[in-house]
Scaffold this motif. Structure first.
Motif, mmCIF file in Angstrom:
data_model
loop_
_atom_site.group_PDB
_atom_site.id
_atom_site.type_symbol
_atom_site.label_atom_id
_atom_site.label_comp_id
_atom_site.label_asym_id
_atom_site.label_seq_id
_atom_site.Cartn_x
_atom_site.Cartn_y
_atom_site.Cartn_z
ATOM 1 N N ARG A 147 -10.458 -12.192 -4.493
ATOM 2 C CA ARG A 147 -9.169 -12.861 -4.408
ATOM 3 C C ARG A 147 -9.082 -13.700 -3.136
ATOM 4 N N ASP A 148 -8.162 -14.652 -3.176
ATOM 5 C CA ASP A 148 -7.910 -15.508 -2.030
ATOM 6 C C ASP A 148 -7.168 -14.686 -0.961
ATOM 7 N N PRO A 149 -7.629 -14.677 0.324
ATOM 8 C CA PRO A 149 -6.937 -13.900 1.374
ATOM 9 C C PRO A 149 -5.469 -14.287 1.487
ATOM 10 N N ALA A 150 -5.164 -15.577 1.347
ATOM 11 C CA ALA A 150 -3.758 -15.986 1.452
ATOM 12 C C ALA A 150 -2.930 -15.343 0.343
ATOM 13 N N GLN A 151 -3.505 -15.291 -0.868
ATOM 14 C CA GLN A 151 -2.779 -14.654 -1.963
ATOM 15 C C GLN A 151 -2.597 -13.166 -1.707
ATOM 16 N N VAL A 152 -3.631 -12.508 -1.165
ATOM 17 C CA VAL A 152 -3.534 -11.074 -0.864
ATOM 18 C C VAL A 152 -2.448 -10.813 0.155
ATOM 19 N N ILE A 153 -2.428 -11.621 1.241
ATOM 20 C CA ILE A 153 -1.414 -11.435 2.297
ATOM 21 C C ILE A 153 -0.022 -11.676 1.733
ATOM 22 N N GLN A 155 0.922 -11.354 -1.358
ATOM 23 C CA GLN A 155 1.287 -10.240 -2.233
ATOM 24 C C GLN A 155 1.694 -9.015 -1.423
ATOM 25 N N LEU A 156 0.936 -8.717 -0.348
ATOM 26 C CA LEU A 156 1.296 -7.587 0.512
ATOM 27 C C LEU A 156 2.661 -7.793 1.145
ATOM 28 N N SER A 157 2.944 -9.022 1.571
ATOM 29 C CA SER A 157 4.251 -9.316 2.176
ATOM 30 C C SER A 157 5.378 -9.056 1.179
ATOM 31 N N ARG A 158 5.145 -9.557 -0.078
ATOM 32 C CA ARG A 158 6.170 -9.323 -1.096
ATOM 33 C C ARG A 158 6.349 -7.835 -1.370
ATOM 34 N N MET A 160 5.782 -5.320 0.752
ATOM 35 C CA MET A 160 6.476 -4.707 1.893
ATOM 36 C C MET A 160 7.958 -5.043 1.874
ATOM 37 N N GLN A 161 8.281 -6.291 1.527
ATOM 38 C CA GLN A 161 9.693 -6.671 1.473
ATOM 39 C C GLN A 161 10.426 -5.882 0.387
ATOM 40 N N THR A 162 9.717 -5.701 -0.750
ATOM 41 C CA THR A 162 10.319 -4.912 -1.829
ATOM 42 C C THR A 162 10.581 -3.477 -1.380
ATOM 43 N N LEU A 163 9.591 -2.878 -0.695
ATOM 44 C CA LEU A 163 9.782 -1.514 -0.192
ATOM 45 C C LEU A 163 10.914 -1.444 0.821
ATOM 46 N N LYS A 164 10.988 -2.456 1.697
ATOM 47 C CA LYS A 164 12.072 -2.484 2.684
ATOM 48 C C LYS A 164 13.427 -2.566 2.008
ATOM 49 N N ASP A 165 13.535 -3.438 0.978
ATOM 50 C CA ASP A 165 14.800 -3.549 0.260
ATOM 51 C C ASP A 165 15.175 -2.234 -0.407
ATOM 52 N N ARG A 166 14.184 -1.570 -0.975
ATOM 53 C CA ARG A 166 14.458 -0.283 -1.618
ATOM 54 C C ARG A 166 14.909 0.755 -0.600
ATOM 55 N N LEU A 167 14.260 0.750 0.600
ATOM 56 C CA LEU A 167 14.654 1.693 1.658
ATOM 57 C C LEU A 167 16.082 1.438 2.128
ATOM 58 N N GLU A 168 16.438 0.164 2.342
ATOM 59 C CA GLU A 168 17.817 -0.159 2.751
ATOM 60 C C GLU A 168 18.813 0.258 1.671
ATOM 61 N N SER A 169 18.419 0.074 0.423
ATOM 62 C CA SER A 169 19.311 0.483 -0.665
ATOM 63 C C SER A 169 19.524 1.987 -0.662
ATOM 64 N N LEU A 170 18.430 2.733 -0.425
ATOM 65 C CA LEU A 170 18.556 4.193 -0.359
ATOM 66 C C LEU A 170 19.440 4.621 0.802
ATOM 67 N N GLU A 171 19.260 3.983 1.981
ATOM 68 C CA GLU A 171 20.100 4.331 3.135
ATOM 69 C C GLU A 171 21.556 4.031 2.841
ATOM 70 N N HIS A 172 21.815 2.890 2.204
ATOM 71 C CA HIS A 172 23.195 2.544 1.866
ATOM 72 C C HIS A 172 23.794 3.570 0.908
ATOM 73 N N GLN A 173 23.000 3.976 -0.075
ATOM 74 C CA GLN A 173 23.491 4.986 -1.011
ATOM 75 C C GLN A 173 23.751 6.314 -0.315
ATOM 76 N N LEU A 174 22.838 6.660 0.659
ATOM 77 C CA LEU A 174 23.028 7.907 1.393
ATOM 78 C C LEU A 174 24.313 7.877 2.207
#
Length: 460
Positions: A147-153, A155-158, A160-174
């Protein structure tokens, strides 16, 4: 029943003959395979731009991967019709099995068909007879291109952002789940009470700290004032010494300072007492020591260390000892202010009187009656003597300042004592007067110039 053959035409197998039925079955298989190979979905699943190299498979590999249906042997014991019927049934079962296999492996067939459709040519045969990717340099990748390194990075960024959004959502729910509004009313009241208690404790602690700060400031100011007063007095004393005059302006305007409770700070009266049948002892003193101010003075003679003693020891009241006999005096002088004390005694019935600041506060009798005070003893200021002139006890030492220590050989009148306390008259003692050259100090005790009446006015 067999068809006739025309001249020059080869005989075609009959559809009902075993060979014909075999051809029909093979045709069906090829049609199904062709339908799977021509599926558009298979071509879409393969990644675009990939190149594959197709190699031929050995005959034994094809035999292992694609089993052929068994063909019944000719010339059996069965009649031709039964043999043909058995063959048709066997071929039909084989077709059904192949159809089920193709259905269950449809996705794999589509992926392989898509890869096979883009094969560009053969590049030789590998050791294991598997497909090779040219980009992988001989590695068995089956189309998994790097794979292209730029595509890998990206994808990883997306990710991580998805995980961060999910974590913030969980904290808000808590937070929403444990919000204050969702708490029961009794729990809210309890929390309010606890918060109120904590706030009151905090305010109380702040008030205590403010009070301690104020007290510390006051103590610091008082200490600084005392230090400045002592320094000023020292400067005055040094100035007098520099002028070559070691005496005070007046021989009785000085005080003896005993600032520590030790067994080595004391003053000593150079003169001794004659035999006395009555006496009056007056002095100014200032002390705030506790418990008890100690021993302002003591007179010891050979054979009797407690011939005359004035002492306040521990939590006991002030006591007057004569010939080791005790009388308690109703005096209070441990408030850190200057007080004038006078004590009278006579051998006749052992009568005694106690005055504080010119006022008679107590009287009594039977204190060593008919016992004359013995002469030739030692008179000590600030310590209680266990032997004549020595064996002091630090716990009984006087802490403070004293001045105008005078002794008369008679009982003074009450009006004379009042006038002395009011600084109306100056009456030095006819037996022991308070003069500079009659008092020595030891162990760090000091003599300072002072006008007692003026300092007393500062205390009022």
């Amino acid at each position: 029943l067999a068809p006739r053959l025309g001249p020059g035409r080869p005989a075609e197998p009959s559809p009902r003959s075993p060979a014909g039925m075999l051809l029909v079955a093979v045709g069906l298989l090829l049609a199904v395979a062709a339908g799977g190979r021509g599926s558009p979905a298979a071509e879409q699943e393969s990644p675009p731009g990939s190149r594959f190299v197709c190699t031929s498979l050995p005959l034994e590999a094809t035999g292992a991967g694609c089993p052929l249906p068994p063909v019944p042997m000719q010339g059996g014991a069965l009649p031709p019709e039964e043999e043909l019927k058995a063959t048709v049934l066997q071929l039909r079962e084989t077709v059904l099995q192949q159809k089920e296999t193709i259905g269950s492996q449809r996705e794999a067939i589509r992926e392989l068909t898509g890869k096979l459709s883009r094969c560009e040519g053969a590049d030789g045969k590998s050791a294991g007879g598997t497909w090779k990717n040219e980009v992988g340099k001989g590695k068995d990748t089956m189309g998994d291109l790097p794979r292209d390194p730029a595509q890998v990075i990206d994808q990883l960024s997306r990710t991580m952002q998805t995980l961060k959004d999910r974590l913030e959502s969980l904290e808000h729910q808590l937070r929403a789940n444990v919000s204050y509004a969702a708490l029961p009313s009794d729990l809210r009241e309890m929390l309010q009470r606890r918060l109120g208690d904590l706030e009151r404790q905090l305010l109380s602690k702040v008030a205590e700290l403010e009070d301690e700060k104020s007290l510390l400031h006051n103590e610091t100011s008082a200490h600084r004032q005392k230090t400045e007063t002592a320094l000023n007095a020292l400067l005055e004393r040094v100035s007098e010494l520099e002028k070559g005059n070691s005496a005070f302006k007046s021989p009785d305007e000085f005080k003896v300072s005993l600032p520590l409770r030790t067994n080595y700070l004391y003053g000593k009266i150079k003169k001794t007492l004659p035999e006395l049948y009555a006496f009056t002892v007056c002095l100014w003193l200032r002390s705030s020591a506790s418990p008890g101010i100690g021993t302002p003075f003591s007179y010891a003679v050979p054979g009797q260390a407690n011939e005359i003693v004035l002492i306040e020891w521990g939590n006991n009241p002030i006591e007057l000892l004569i010939n080791d006999k005790v009388a308690q005096l109703p005096l209070f002088i441990s408030d850190g202010k200057w007080h004038h004390i006078c004590i009278t005694w006579t051998t006749r019935d052992g009568m005694w009187e106690a005055f504080q600041d010119g006022e008679k506060l107590g009287t009594g009798e039977n204190l060593a009656p008919w016992h004359p005070i013995k002469p030739g003893g030692v008179l000590i200021l600030g310590q209680e003597q266990d032997t004549v002139g020595g064996r002091f006890d630090a716990t009984q030492a006087f802490v403070g300042e004293m001045s105008q220590f005078n002794i008369w050989d008679r009982v003074l009148k009450a009006e004379d004592i009042m006038n002395i306390a009011n600084c109306s008259i100056n009456m030095p003692g006819n037996i022991i007067p308070w003069v500079d050259n009659n008092v020595d100090v030891f162990g760090g005790a000091t003599k300072w110039p002072v006008e007692t009446c003026e300092e007393r006015l500062l205390d009022l």
